[in-house]
Write a protein that holds these residues in place. Sequence first.
Motif, PDB file in Angstrom:
ATOM      1  N   ALA A 183       9.846 -26.931  36.111  1.00  0.00           N
ATOM      2  CA  ALA A 183       8.877 -28.008  36.357  1.00  0.00           C
ATOM      3  C   ALA A 183       7.534 -27.496  36.864  1.00  0.00           C
ATOM      4  N   ALA A 184       7.544 -26.454  37.680  1.00  0.00           N
ATOM      5  CA  ALA A 184       6.288 -25.934  38.237  1.00  0.00           C
ATOM      6  C   ALA A 184       5.378 -25.340  37.162  1.00  0.00           C
ATOM      7  N   MET A 185       5.947 -24.974  36.002  1.00  0.00           N
ATOM      8  CA  MET A 185       5.156 -24.368  34.935  1.00  0.00           C
ATOM      9  C   MET A 185       4.725 -25.363  33.865  1.00  0.00           C
ATOM     10  N   ILE A 186       5.174 -26.599  33.982  1.00  0.00           N
ATOM     11  CA  ILE A 186       4.855 -27.610  32.975  1.00  0.00           C
ATOM     12  C   ILE A 186       3.507 -28.240  33.301  1.00  0.00           C
ATOM     13  N   ARG A 187       2.693 -28.398  32.277  1.00  0.00           N
ATOM     14  CA  ARG A 187       1.367 -28.982  32.453  1.00  0.00           C
ATOM     15  C   ARG A 187       1.451 -30.390  33.026  1.00  0.00           C
ATOM     16  N   GLY A 188       0.551 -30.720  33.919  1.00  0.00           N
ATOM     17  CA  GLY A 188       0.498 -32.040  34.523  1.00  0.00           C
ATOM     18  C   GLY A 188      -0.018 -33.098  33.571  1.00  0.00           C
ATOM     19  N   TRP A 189       0.380 -34.339  33.818  1.00  0.00           N
ATOM     20  CA  TRP A 189      -0.074 -35.464  33.006  1.00  0.00           C
ATOM     21  C   TRP A 189      -1.548 -35.753  33.281  1.00  0.00           C
ATOM     22  N   ALA A 190      -2.253 -36.124  32.249  1.00  0.00           N
ATOM     23  CA  ALA A 190      -3.628 -36.607  32.332  1.00  0.00           C
ATOM     24  C   ALA A 190      -3.794 -37.623  31.212  1.00  0.00           C
ATOM     25  N   PRO A 191      -4.696 -38.597  31.364  1.00  0.00           N
ATOM     26  CA  PRO A 191      -4.895 -39.550  30.269  1.00  0.00           C
ATOM     27  C   PRO A 191      -5.225 -38.811  28.977  1.00  0.00           C
ATOM     28  N   GLY A 192      -4.639 -39.254  27.872  1.00  0.00           N
ATOM     29  CA  GLY A 192      -4.882 -38.621  26.585  1.00  0.00           C
ATOM     30  C   GLY A 192      -3.834 -39.032  25.573  1.00  0.00           C
ATOM     31  N   ALA A 193      -3.853 -38.368  24.417  1.00  0.00           N
ATOM     32  CA  ALA A 193      -2.920 -38.668  23.329  1.00  0.00           C
ATOM     33  C   ALA A 193      -1.649 -37.846  23.500  1.00  0.00           C
ATOM     34  N   TYR A 194      -0.505 -38.517  23.358  1.00  0.00           N
ATOM     35  CA  TYR A 194       0.789 -37.862  23.486  1.00  0.00           C
ATOM     36  C   TYR A 194       1.671 -38.214  22.303  1.00  0.00           C
ATOM     37  N   GLU A 195       2.454 -37.237  21.880  1.00  0.00           N
ATOM     38  CA  GLU A 195       3.438 -37.416  20.814  1.00  0.00           C
ATOM     39  C   GLU A 195       4.824 -37.497  21.442  1.00  0.00           C
ATOM     40  N   ALA A 196       5.733 -38.193  20.798  1.00  0.00           N
ATOM     41  CA  ALA A 196       7.106 -38.231  21.284  1.00  0.00           C
ATOM     42  C   ALA A 196       7.629 -36.805  21.393  1.00  0.00           C
TER      43      ALA A 196
ATOM     44  N   VAL B 110       6.207 -33.019  26.966  1.00  0.00           N
ATOM     45  CA  VAL B 110       6.715 -32.975  28.338  1.00  0.00           C
ATOM     46  C   VAL B 110       5.552 -32.706  29.280  1.00  0.00           C
ATOM     47  N   ARG B 111       5.482 -33.492  30.348  1.00  0.00           N
ATOM     48  CA  ARG B 111       4.448 -33.336  31.374  1.00  0.00           C
ATOM     49  C   ARG B 111       5.079 -33.603  32.731  1.00  0.00           C
ATOM     50  N   THR B 112       4.403 -33.158  33.783  1.00  0.00           N
ATOM     51  CA  THR B 112       4.834 -33.529  35.126  1.00  0.00           C
ATOM     52  C   THR B 112       3.851 -34.544  35.682  1.00  0.00           C
ATOM     53  N   TYR B 113       4.367 -35.392  36.557  1.00  0.00           N
ATOM     54  CA  TYR B 113       3.549 -36.383  37.249  1.00  0.00           C
ATOM     55  C   TYR B 113       4.099 -36.473  38.662  1.00  0.00           C
ATOM     56  N   ASP B 114       3.258 -36.232  39.630  1.00  0.00           N
ATOM     57  CA  ASP B 114       3.692 -36.154  41.035  1.00  0.00           C
ATOM     58  C   ASP B 114       4.831 -35.150  41.203  1.00  0.00           C
ATOM     59  N   GLY B 115       4.778 -34.057  40.425  1.00  0.00           N
ATOM     60  CA  GLY B 115       5.771 -32.990  40.541  1.00  0.00           C
ATOM     61  C   GLY B 115       7.079 -33.240  39.824  1.00  0.00           C
ATOM     62  N   ILE B 116       7.211 -34.374  39.160  1.00  0.00           N
ATOM     63  CA  ILE B 116       8.449 -34.737  38.467  1.00  0.00           C
ATOM     64  C   ILE B 116       8.223 -34.626  36.961  1.00  0.00           C
ATOM     65  N   PRO B 117       9.145 -33.973  36.241  1.00  0.00           N
ATOM     66  CA  PRO B 117       8.971 -33.863  34.788  1.00  0.00           C
ATOM     67  C   PRO B 117       9.345 -35.150  34.050  1.00  0.00           C
ATOM     68  N   TYR B 118       8.547 -35.452  33.027  1.00  0.00           N
ATOM     69  CA  TYR B 118       8.754 -36.621  32.169  1.00  0.00           C
ATOM     70  C   TYR B 118       8.641 -36.191  30.716  1.00  0.00           C
ATOM     71  N   LYS B 119       9.378 -36.890  29.838  1.00  0.00           N
ATOM     72  CA  LYS B 119       9.266 -36.669  28.400  1.00  0.00           C
ATOM     73  C   LYS B 119       8.690 -37.913  27.754  1.00  0.00           C
ATOM     74  N   CYS B 120       7.713 -37.733  26.878  1.00  0.00           N
ATOM     75  CA  CYS B 120       7.135 -38.840  26.125  1.00  0.00           C
ATOM     76  C   CYS B 120       8.179 -39.307  25.108  1.00  0.00           C
ATOM     77  N   VAL B 121       8.480 -40.600  25.123  1.00  0.00           N
ATOM     78  CA  VAL B 121       9.472 -41.148  24.197  1.00  0.00           C
ATOM     79  C   VAL B 121       8.843 -42.074  23.156  1.00  0.00           C
ATOM     80  N   GLN B 122       7.562 -42.322  23.302  1.00  0.00           N
ATOM     81  CA  GLN B 122       6.842 -43.155  22.337  1.00  0.00           C
ATOM     82  C   GLN B 122       5.406 -42.635  22.257  1.00  0.00           C
ATOM     83  N   ALA B 123       4.993 -42.233  21.063  1.00  0.00           N
ATOM     84  CA  ALA B 123       3.629 -41.738  20.889  1.00  0.00           C
ATOM     85  C   ALA B 123       2.637 -42.799  21.355  1.00  0.00           C
ATOM     86  N   HIS B 124       1.605 -42.352  22.060  1.00  0.00           N
ATOM     87  CA  HIS B 124       0.586 -43.279  22.562  1.00  0.00           C
ATOM     88  C   HIS B 124      -0.646 -42.501  22.978  1.00  0.00           C
TER      89      HIS B 124
END
Length: 131
Positions: A24-37, A40-54
């Motif tokens: 998790a410490a090596m995963i890029r942090g979330w920022a507003p932008g385009a994401y594909e399903a 993977v990004r972290t937000y507040d130190g927690i990893p998340y996976k994009c499940v819907q392109a947006h």
Amino acid sequence: WMEWCAGRWIAAIAEDTAAVNESAAMIRGWAPGAYEAGDVRTYDGIPYKCVQAHDSAANPDWTPTAYAAGWMQYHGTSPETARPWVAPTGAHDMYRAGEYMVWTDGQTYRCRQDTNFSPEDLPGAWEAVTA
């Protein structure tokens, strides 16, 4: 080049929850932008996976915690990586056997079987973890 390599590496481990938690410490942090399903990004130190392109560039409030339809939080794979309970929204983010979470009373639980239900709703699916 380094960003490309890191992106390929994260894509390779995206389905391995334990590897994502360990990295998790090596995963890029979330920022507003385009994401594909699958991103993977972290937000507040927690990893998340994009499940819907947006694209959240015009909607910066679509953070992983605020936009549940777009992001899935990785669950803890050890008592040390246990995170507060997040109610699953479907099969893609259900708790899997062997994953951990912290219930609303502060107690850490290990999932005994795949479930979308909490320890309150389906006690047999969870066991309390003692320190």
